[in-house]
Every structure is written in C-alpha cells, then in structure tokens.
Design an enzyme around this catalytic site. Sequence first.
Site, mmCIF file in Angstrom:
data_model
loop_
_atom_site.group_PDB
_atom_site.id
_atom_site.type_symbol
_atom_site.label_atom_id
_atom_site.label_comp_id
_atom_site.label_asym_id
_atom_site.label_seq_id
_atom_site.Cartn_x
_atom_site.Cartn_y
_atom_site.Cartn_z
ATOM 1 C CB CYS A 1 6.165 -23.065 15.522
ATOM 2 S SG CYS A 1 5.396 -22.997 17.130
ATOM 3 C CD GLU A 2 6.693 -20.818 9.186
ATOM 4 O OE1 GLU A 2 7.581 -20.381 8.426
ATOM 5 O OE2 GLU A 2 5.585 -21.202 8.826
ATOM 6 N N GLY B 1 0.242 2.604 -6.552
ATOM 7 C CA GLY B 1 1.658 2.303 -6.417
ATOM 8 C C GLY B 1 2.508 3.330 -5.709
ATOM 9 C CE1 TYR C 1 5.408 -8.869 -0.559
ATOM 10 C CE2 TYR C 1 4.572 -7.724 1.358
ATOM 11 C CZ TYR C 1 4.353 -8.419 0.194
ATOM 12 O OH TYR C 1 3.071 -8.646 -0.214
ATOM 13 N N PRO D 1 -5.036 4.235 -5.774
ATOM 14 C CG PRO D 1 -5.486 6.145 -4.504
ATOM 15 C CD PRO D 1 -5.851 5.454 -5.796
ATOM 16 N N GLY D 2 -3.591 2.608 -2.955
ATOM 17 C CA GLY D 2 -3.889 1.768 -1.803
ATOM 18 C C GLY D 2 -3.072 2.258 -0.615
HETATM 19 N N1 LLP Z 1 -4.031 -1.438 -8.462
HETATM 20 C C1 LLP Z 1 -3.692 -2.721 -8.667
HETATM 21 C C2 LLP Z 1 -4.165 -3.401 -9.877
HETATM 22 C C3 LLP Z 1 -2.887 -3.386 -7.736
HETATM 23 O O1 LLP Z 1 -2.554 -4.654 -7.961
HETATM 24 C C4 LLP Z 1 -2.448 -2.713 -6.576
HETATM 25 C C5 LLP Z 1 -1.622 -3.394 -5.595
HETATM 26 C C6 LLP Z 1 -2.847 -1.388 -6.385
HETATM 27 C C7 LLP Z 1 -3.625 -0.772 -7.354
HETATM 28 C C8 LLP Z 1 -2.482 -0.592 -5.189
HETATM 29 O O2 LLP Z 1 -1.106 -0.420 -5.033
HETATM 30 P P1 LLP Z 1 -0.571 0.545 -3.866
HETATM 31 O O3 LLP Z 1 -1.081 1.943 -4.167
HETATM 32 O O4 LLP Z 1 -1.096 0.045 -2.562
HETATM 33 O O5 LLP Z 1 0.885 0.426 -3.962
HETATM 34 N N2 LLP Z 1 1.229 -6.718 -0.158
HETATM 35 C C9 LLP Z 1 2.233 -5.828 -0.698
HETATM 36 C C10 LLP Z 1 1.674 -4.909 -1.739
HETATM 37 C C11 LLP Z 1 0.965 -5.614 -2.864
HETATM 38 C C12 LLP Z 1 0.375 -4.691 -3.868
HETATM 39 C C13 LLP Z 1 -0.501 -5.415 -4.797
HETATM 40 N N3 LLP Z 1 -1.178 -4.589 -5.718
HETATM 41 C C14 LLP Z 1 2.886 -5.080 0.449
HETATM 42 O O6 LLP Z 1 2.536 -5.318 1.591
HETATM 43 O O7 LLP Z 1 3.789 -4.276 0.232
#
Ligand code: LLP
Length: 423
Positions: A344-345, A239, A316, A274-275
């Site tokens: 086309c949107e 997050g 978003y 982390p993502g």
């Molecule tokens: N762990 C879980 C269980 C999650 O659902 C997520 C993200 C993460 C970790 C990683 O979160 P991060 O570190 O990336 O914030 N598509 C959206 C973001 C969706 C996030 C979903 N879950 C965007 O483009 O902002």
Amino acid sequence: MHHFSYKNGELYCEQVPVRRIVEEFGTPIFIYSRGTLERHFKIFEEPFSNVPHLICFSMKACSNLAILRIFSNLGGGVDIVSGGELFRALRAGISSQKIVYSGVGKKAAEMDLALDADILMFNVESEEELQLLNQRASAKGKKARVALRVNPNVDPLTHPYISTGLKSNKFGVPIEQALDIYMQADRLEGIDPVGLDCHIGSQLTELAPFLEAVSILRKLLRKLRDGGVEIRYLDVGGGLGIPYDQETPPAPGDYGAAVLDLVSDMSVSLIMEPGRVLVGNAGIMATQVLYKKQSSDKNFVIVDAAMNDLMRPSLYKAYHSIIKVAKDDGPTRKIVADVVGPICESGDFLARSREMDDPDPGELLAVMSSGAYGFSMSSNYNSRPRSAEVLVDQSNYYLIRQRENYEDLIRGEIIPGYILEAK
Ligand code: LLP
C-alpha cells in the site's frame, strides 16, 4: 554471462525450467544459478592468480548460507558488516582467517564476537572506533589486526545512496588524517595495524575512479612504510558494476588487470570485497501476474512481488529487466506499464513506464539481475512473509531457504499480560 536463457520459448535456469521451480515452491521466489556464481567467482579471481590475494565476498549482497558456502568452497572469504553477518559466515563454515569486518558502527559486543573468532582484519572507520577496539582487544589480552578504511575523496560516479568514497559520505577516515591515526594505532597495545583499506562505492561503471583511489592508497602506503608501519594487506574494496540495462561496466578481467598493474610491486596481499559482480546476474526473482488495470493515462501490471521482496527499484529507481517466463507463441503484444506490487504505497513498483510484452493474469515474469541486494534487502513490510530461495545446479534444484509462514511473522512478539487482560 549468466545461465538464464530461453529453450523452446521457456525460461530456464541452467537445465531447469523456471516454471517447474515455481510450481513446486510458489512465487515470489529467488532463483540462483550455481554455474553462474562459480563462473563469476573464477572470472573475478583469474587476474590475481599469481599474486597473494583473498576474495572476500561482500555478503550483504546475498547472505544465504548455501551461497556463502559455494564461494567458500572456491577458497573465498567474506566481508562482513555486523555481528549477524559474522554469525552467518561462521555457520556457513567460512574460516575466520578469511573474514574482514567493515562498517562505521561496530558495537562493542560485535567487536568481542569478532575478536573471539579471531577474524583476519577489522576495517576501522574512525578514531573512536579504533580506541574502543583497542580497549576490547586489550581486555582480552589480544591484538586486533586492523586496516584503516580511508576515504580518498574520489567521486565514484554512481547513485548518491551507494557512493561511499566522497568527503561528504560517512565512511572511512579522511585521507589527510590517515597517517596520524596509523601512527597512533601503532602505539596502541591492543591494535596491530596490518592493512590499508578503501571502498568508494557500488555499481561503478568506469575504471577511472577505482584507479584514482588505488593510486591514492599507493602513496599512503609508501608513507606508512617510511614511517615504520608494516602494511601487509591492501584491501581495495568492492564496487564493480554489472549491466542491468544499457550500462557497460568494465569486464572483471580488465578491472583486475588494471588494479594489479598499480599494486603488483607493493609486496602486499591483496584483498577484494566484490558483492554485486559475483551474485547480481546469478539470480532472478520470479513473480506471478495477479491483475491488470488501466487508469486514464497508465497501465498497471499488478504482480505478487513487491518492494518488500525487491527494494532496489523503489529505493534507487533501479532498473531491472522484466521478461516473461514463457514467451508468447505468436507475435507479442507490447504494452507500456508500471509493474507494481500489492503493497500500500505508490512507491511500490518494480518498473515504471516500462515497454514490455503484455502479460495476462496468471502468467509468470522474471525480474532479472536480482541476485545482489535482492533477498538480502527484503523485509516483512505489510506483514508479507519473505520469499523462498532456490539454488539450481545443472538439472537439479534445491530449496536453500523456506518461504516464511505467518507464524514466522509474529515470532518474538509479545502482548504484555496486562494488555491481554485489559478489556
Ligand atoms: N565493501 C564494502 C565496505 C561495502 O560497503 C560494499 C557495499 C561492498 C564492499 C560491495 O560492493 P559491491 O561490489 O556489491 O558494489 N543496496 C545497494 C548497494 C549497497 C552497497 C553497499 N556496500 C544496491 O542495491 O545497489
């Protein structure tokens, strides 16, 4: 910090001009910097170097095999949310003992695959899921290692679509029920409750919500231990936000130190998911300007990338900085424009009312910070083949995903014989 910068007016990824990659592989295209990916992983991991920990990259952010392998080579695991992600992770060579499986809707067949692979831990999000997992594991004579994902009801102060830790969100089990469900889990033959998990949302730009959530977990963990449930893993989710525009998220070092401060006396192995923070600023999307047009009150810059390639602005209203791949020689003309794609949107835009350097048709633009939830959220809408992906490593670059072709678009589609014959 990332490795995309101008040299003599030209945008480079590490030591490779973006233009060179585009000339070889076309647009739209996602370009990632290996140096940035590795740097981000190491910076994120640094605060935890003296405690037992595992960084499980949340691979939904960017699931290309090559990128998974880069993190795996650095000792990382993954957080998965589907059978498809499990398949990718194993194909990338990630050890099953470094895989945690989150998500509210795991199907029996997906559980079976993960049980067969003997993954580290299932992050279970409901009582019913726990029961099904128990059945599937028992049938195989196995015990599934489980963490309950608790919903601590903490406001992550982020976009409502990516907030997950509030009561009103579908995620996790309510904190008030967690203790009971653990006690129940402890009695199930096919379940070994070894962990405690939460993830409250994405693109967080403040430390406070993280710390509030971890403090809540801390209290619960005590109660669990008092109740005889031996928790070994504490998964604090992902997050952490990144700067897309003006936001100033906590530095990973500060985040790590603060989390560590709260958990260092708890004798647990820490898991982080982390993502975005690992991949977001390590990737760009390059696109070519096709046309410009003006209506009575708007300028449009029409580019060859669209919402199917990068969905975040449409979904978003997310901000991505857009810059020229080749800076203007003389003084730059500015324009305020909507940067839009061919779909086309009217919701198909990459930027709205954006003040930017006025580009000419044919020029290349870089949509910055597209590494996370960029390609991985792309689709074939409007029958548009998905982009290529390229990895840059210093002065070398490698195609890590071929651009899809028209044949790829119809793979698997079948016209039933009787419809073929009907005239
Ligand atoms: N762990 C879980 C269980 C999650 O659902 C997520 C993200 C993460 C970790 C990683 O979160 P991060 O570190 O990336 O914030 N598509 C959206 C973001 C969706 C996030 C979903 N879950 C965007 O483009 O902002």
